[in-house]
Design a protein around this motif. Structure first.
Motif, PDB file in Angstrom:
ATOM      1  N   ASP A 253      -0.713  51.187 -44.211  1.00 45.16           N
ATOM      2  CA  ASP A 253      -0.436  49.831 -44.673  1.00 45.16           C
ATOM      3  C   ASP A 253      -0.488  48.904 -43.467  1.00 45.16           C
ATOM      4  O   ASP A 253       0.309  49.038 -42.530  1.00 45.16           O
ATOM      5  CB  ASP A 253       0.937  49.747 -45.336  1.00 45.16           C
ATOM      6  N   ILE A 254      -1.429  47.966 -43.483  1.00 48.03           N
ATOM      7  CA  ILE A 254      -1.613  47.014 -42.400  1.00 48.03           C
ATOM      8  C   ILE A 254      -1.586  45.599 -42.963  1.00 48.03           C
ATOM      9  O   ILE A 254      -2.278  45.303 -43.940  1.00 48.03           O
ATOM     10  CB  ILE A 254      -2.956  47.229 -41.667  1.00 48.03           C
ATOM     11  N   ASN A 255      -0.775  44.743 -42.366  1.00 46.45           N
ATOM     12  CA  ASN A 255      -0.732  43.328 -42.738  1.00 46.45           C
ATOM     13  C   ASN A 255      -0.630  43.115 -44.250  1.00 46.45           C
ATOM     14  O   ASN A 255      -1.356  42.318 -44.850  1.00 46.45           O
ATOM     15  CB  ASN A 255      -1.931  42.580 -42.172  1.00 46.45           C
ATOM     16  N   GLY A 256       0.270  43.854 -44.866  1.00 43.78           N
ATOM     17  CA  GLY A 256       0.581  43.619 -46.266  1.00 43.78           C
ATOM     18  C   GLY A 256      -0.342  44.269 -47.264  1.00 43.78           C
ATOM     19  O   GLY A 256      -0.217  44.038 -48.471  1.00 43.78           O
ATOM     20  N   GLY A 257      -1.290  45.084 -46.823  1.00 46.82           N
ATOM     21  CA  GLY A 257      -2.203  45.749 -47.754  1.00 46.82           C
ATOM     22  C   GLY A 257      -2.685  47.068 -47.173  1.00 46.82           C
ATOM     23  O   GLY A 257      -2.348  47.437 -46.055  1.00 46.82           O
ATOM     24  N   ARG A 258      -3.491  47.769 -47.958  1.00 42.98           N
ATOM     25  CA  ARG A 258      -4.025  49.033 -47.492  1.00 42.98           C
ATOM     26  C   ARG A 258      -5.113  48.786 -46.452  1.00 42.98           C
ATOM     27  O   ARG A 258      -5.999  47.943 -46.642  1.00 42.98           O
ATOM     28  CB  ARG A 258      -4.587  49.850 -48.653  1.00 42.98           C
ATOM     29  N   GLY A 259      -5.034  49.516 -45.354  1.00 45.04           N
ATOM     30  CA  GLY A 259      -6.018  49.417 -44.296  1.00 45.04           C
ATOM     31  C   GLY A 259      -6.273  50.791 -43.724  1.00 45.04           C
ATOM     32  O   GLY A 259      -5.896  51.800 -44.323  1.00 45.04           O
ATOM     33  N   VAL A 260      -6.894  50.829 -42.570  1.00 42.63           N
ATOM     34  CA  VAL A 260      -7.224  52.124 -41.982  1.00 42.63           C
ATOM     35  C   VAL A 260      -7.242  52.031 -40.472  1.00 42.63           C
ATOM     36  O   VAL A 260      -7.584  50.995 -39.895  1.00 42.63           O
ATOM     37  CB  VAL A 260      -8.593  52.627 -42.503  1.00 42.63           C
ATOM     38  N   LEU A 261      -6.824  53.130 -39.836  1.00 38.70           N
ATOM     39  CA  LEU A 261      -6.933  53.284 -38.393  1.00 38.70           C
ATOM     40  C   LEU A 261      -8.010  54.317 -38.112  1.00 38.70           C
ATOM     41  O   LEU A 261      -8.128  55.314 -38.825  1.00 38.70           O
ATOM     42  CB  LEU A 261      -5.612  53.748 -37.778  1.00 38.70           C
ATOM     43  N   LEU A 262      -8.782  54.100 -37.071  1.00 40.76           N
ATOM     44  CA  LEU A 262      -9.728  55.085 -36.581  1.00 40.76           C
ATOM     45  C   LEU A 262      -9.174  55.638 -35.279  1.00 40.76           C
ATOM     46  O   LEU A 262      -8.842  54.875 -34.363  1.00 40.76           O
ATOM     47  CB  LEU A 262     -11.098  54.461 -36.346  1.00 40.76           C
ATOM     48  N   GLU A 263      -9.048  56.972 -35.209  1.00 40.67           N
ATOM     49  CA  GLU A 263      -8.471  57.610 -34.031  1.00 40.67           C
ATOM     50  C   GLU A 263      -9.473  58.536 -33.355  1.00 40.67           C
ATOM     51  O   GLU A 263     -10.238  59.236 -34.019  1.00 40.67           O
ATOM     52  CB  GLU A 263      -7.224  58.418 -34.405  1.00 40.67           C
ATOM     53  N   ASP A 264      -9.446  58.541 -32.039  1.00 39.65           N
ATOM     54  CA  ASP A 264     -10.270  59.433 -31.233  1.00 39.65           C
ATOM     55  C   ASP A 264      -9.348  60.173 -30.273  1.00 39.65           C
ATOM     56  O   ASP A 264      -8.751  59.561 -29.393  1.00 39.65           O
ATOM     57  CB  ASP A 264     -11.308  58.623 -30.450  1.00 39.65           C
ATOM     58  N   ASP A 265      -9.188  61.489 -30.490  1.00 39.22           N
ATOM     59  CA  ASP A 265      -8.260  62.303 -29.686  1.00 39.22           C
ATOM     60  C   ASP A 265      -6.846  61.724 -29.699  1.00 39.22           C
ATOM     61  O   ASP A 265      -6.159  61.669 -28.675  1.00 39.22           O
ATOM     62  CB  ASP A 265      -8.752  62.411 -28.241  1.00 39.22           C
ATOM     63  N   GLY A 266      -6.400  61.286 -30.879  1.00 37.95           N
ATOM     64  CA  GLY A 266      -5.047  60.772 -31.040  1.00 37.95           C
ATOM     65  C   GLY A 266      -4.851  59.334 -30.610  1.00 37.95           C
ATOM     66  O   GLY A 266      -3.767  58.767 -30.781  1.00 37.95           O
ATOM     67  N   LYS A 267      -5.886  58.697 -30.078  1.00 42.07           N
ATOM     68  CA  LYS A 267      -5.793  57.307 -29.628  1.00 42.07           C
ATOM     69  C   LYS A 267      -6.441  56.394 -30.655  1.00 42.07           C
ATOM     70  O   LYS A 267      -7.554  56.650 -31.125  1.00 42.07           O
ATOM     71  CB  LYS A 267      -6.489  57.146 -28.277  1.00 42.07           C
ATOM     72  N   ILE A 268      -5.733  55.317 -31.033  1.00 44.44           N
ATOM     73  CA  ILE A 268      -6.289  54.359 -31.988  1.00 44.44           C
ATOM     74  C   ILE A 268      -7.391  53.557 -31.311  1.00 44.44           C
ATOM     75  O   ILE A 268      -7.164  52.914 -30.276  1.00 44.44           O
ATOM     76  CB  ILE A 268      -5.200  53.405 -32.519  1.00 44.44           C
ATOM     77  N   VAL A 269      -8.595  53.595 -31.883  1.00 41.87           N
ATOM     78  CA  VAL A 269      -9.711  52.852 -31.309  1.00 41.87           C
ATOM     79  C   VAL A 269     -10.129  51.660 -32.169  1.00 41.87           C
ATOM     80  O   VAL A 269     -10.890  50.799 -31.712  1.00 41.87           O
ATOM     81  CB  VAL A 269     -10.923  53.776 -31.080  1.00 41.87           C
ATOM     82  N   ALA A 270      -9.623  51.600 -33.395  1.00 43.19           N
ATOM     83  CA  ALA A 270      -9.933  50.470 -34.264  1.00 43.19           C
ATOM     84  C   ALA A 270      -8.927  50.421 -35.408  1.00 43.19           C
ATOM     85  O   ALA A 270      -8.397  51.447 -35.833  1.00 43.19           O
ATOM     86  CB  ALA A 270     -11.347  50.567 -34.822  1.00 43.19           C
ATOM     87  N   ALA A 271      -8.669  49.215 -35.880  1.00 41.15           N
ATOM     88  CA  ALA A 271      -7.837  49.004 -37.067  1.00 41.15           C
ATOM     89  C   ALA A 271      -8.590  48.061 -37.989  1.00 41.15           C
ATOM     90  O   ALA A 271      -9.110  47.028 -37.541  1.00 41.15           O
ATOM     91  CB  ALA A 271      -6.488  48.413 -36.686  1.00 41.15           C
ATOM     92  N   MET A 272      -8.660  48.412 -39.275  1.00 41.32           N
ATOM     93  CA  MET A 272      -9.357  47.571 -40.246  1.00 41.32           C
ATOM     94  C   MET A 272      -8.405  47.129 -41.358  1.00 41.32           C
ATOM     95  O   MET A 272      -7.631  47.925 -41.883  1.00 41.32           O
ATOM     96  CB  MET A 272     -10.527  48.323 -40.874  1.00 41.32           C
ATOM     97  N   SER A 273      -8.478  45.852 -41.676  1.00 41.53           N
ATOM     98  CA  SER A 273      -7.785  45.332 -42.847  1.00 41.53           C
ATOM     99  C   SER A 273      -8.796  44.515 -43.643  1.00 41.53           C
ATOM    100  O   SER A 273      -9.902  44.243 -43.165  1.00 41.53           O
ATOM    101  CB  SER A 273      -6.579  44.474 -42.443  1.00 41.53           C
TER     102      SER A 273
END
Length: 303
Positions: A253-273
């Motif tokens: 849940d990002i900014n009040g709605g469903r979103g997604v995180l992209l992780e590379d070796d446990g590190k967040i490389v992008a967030a989408m809303s």
């Protein structure tokens, strides 16, 4: 949502902690940055501590805290606007984790004031318009209290809110999309990224969809907003899918709605809303890759 009132003072920390969550939510909406919001709330606490040490008479702690926090946010926002003029590429608000209660209409209305699309509209307002609008329309603060917080006449505050409404009160920005539709979009987006299935995603996109990406000049990304269904699909298929297909896909849940995180070796490389049109189709994709803005995504959710 209103700021809490206090029947007894208790210790400085106890009183402040009762309102901290609300102050943080207010500060984030004004500033669009969790880091700056936390600074504003911390500065408010330090002034609260000093006022109590100086035995300053405070009849309504909640109102006092709201006033101090709002004024500090306005100062920070003025400085932030100057920095954003020189920002490399597209500036987007810092993404935040949010609490989601799909069965609560009040929470859904409050969550709609955290969306990236809504926060970007607020960027068109002056600092005082932004503060006055949020205090009255989102946090249900009375005009007399707003006038005190902004050190203005009540009539002037009413004009600020009225002007802000003409810019911000757009049904397509504040309307809520059923969670099931949001999940459907996430599934289709994952299929496009992981398996290259562009057809399912294409069926959910608005013809005039926009893709916004914020790298802050620190990681590679597009510098301008990408407009139109064909251009967005081509970019996802040729650039995004090959780059992200091996990353871990984490729905959140990002900014009040469903979103997604992209992780590379446990590190967040992008967030989408995302933002949706009134038909429930995807109208905007917001991609944050600036590592400075991703650093706090694991922290306490904002309401």
């Amino acid at each position: 949502m209103t700021l809490p009132s206090f029947g007894s003072f208790g210790s400085d920390i106890e009183v402040f902690e009762e309102s901290r969550s609300t102050l943080l939510g207010l500060a984030y909406r004004i500033l669009g940055s969790r880091a700056d919001a936390e600074d504003a709330v911390q500065d408010t606490f330090l002034k609260w501590e000093q006022a109590r040490k100086d035995a300053e008479p405070i009849e309504t702690p909640a109102s006092w805290l709201m006033t101090v926090c709002t004024r500090r946010c306005i100062d920070l926002l003025r400085s932030a606007h100057k920095a954003r003029v020189d920002y490399v590429g597209t500036w987007l608000p810092e993404p935040i984790a949010t609490k989601t209660e799909p069965t609560s209409e009040e929470h859904m209305a409050l969550a709609s004031s955290l969306t990236t699309a809504f926060l970007l509209l607020l960027e068109r307002l002056t600092p005082k318009e932004r503060a006055a609008y949020l205090l009255h329309e989102i946090f249900e603060i009375s005009y007399p209290e707003i006038a005190k917080a902004l050190d203005m006449q009540e009539a002037a505050c009413r004009k600020l809110v009225s002007r802000a409404r003409t810019t911000v009160d757009r049904p397509e920005v504040r309307h809520t999309v059923p969670r099931a539709r949001q999940e459907q979009l996430l599934d289709a987006f994952e299929g496009a990224i992981v398996r290259g299935d562009m057809a399912s995603l294409s069926a959910l996109l608005s013809d005039d969809i926009d893709l916004h990406a914020d790298g802050g000049g620190k990681v590679p990304t597009i510098q301008q907003i990408l407009r139109g269904k064909d251009a967005v699909l081509a970019f996802i298929g040729k650039v995004v899918q090959p780059s992200w297909s091996a990353n871990r896909w984490v729905p959140v849940d990002i900014n009040g709605g469903r979103g997604v995180l992209l992780e590379d070796d446990g590190k967040i490389v992008a967030a989408m809303s995302f933002a949706y049109d009134e038909s429930g189709n995807l109208a905007d994709i917001f991609v944050v890759r600036n590592p400075d803005k991703l650093a706090r995504l694991r922290e306490e959710a904002i309401e």
